[in-house]
Design a protein around this motif. Structure first.
Motif: not given
Length: 121
Positions: A56-73
């Motif tokens: 249910g997240l919108c693309s604006a939120k996903i843009v914020q969260f995506l770079p922080c996902m994963g090991e490096e993120g």
């Protein structure tokens, strides 16, 4: 890989992949001929994008969260980001409770309907 290959590997339409690019969720390189070239990591990124949209997240939120996902993120996370994630988690928890309540109502209607099926009165 080209956009068609990414679409095949992820089950996401080319149109959606172009939308993700427009929203800043994907960052393909361009060939001399102007074709999109996605890295192999784009498959995992698209899967994560789909999961976040499904939550249910919108693309604006996903843009914020995506770079922080994963090991490096994880190294890029900020206290504000963590707070935003907690807010989204609480929103999802409310949705789950609402859905469970709706399911319970539906179960009750089904039970009542089954009790009256075949009953001529």
């Amino acid at each position: 890989m080209r956009i068609g290959e990414l679409a095949r590997r992820t089950g996401v339409s080319e149109r959606s992949l172009r939308y993700y690019e427009e929203q800043g969720l994907l960052h393909p390189e361009r060939t001399a001929g102007g074709h999109r070239e996605f890295p192999s990591t784009a498959v995992e990124t698209v899967v994560r994008i789909q999961e976040l949209f499904a939550a249910g997240l919108c693309s604006a939120k996903i843009v914020q969260f995506l770079p922080c996902m994963g090991e490096e993120g994880r190294k890029r996370a900020t206290p504000l980001l963590v707070e935003d994630l907690l807010v989204e988690r609480e929103r999802i928890n409310r949705m789950i409770k609402d859905l469970a309540r709706s399911r319970d109502v539906l179960d009750q209607v089904i039970t009542e309907a089954r009790d009256t099926v075949g009953d001529p009165s």
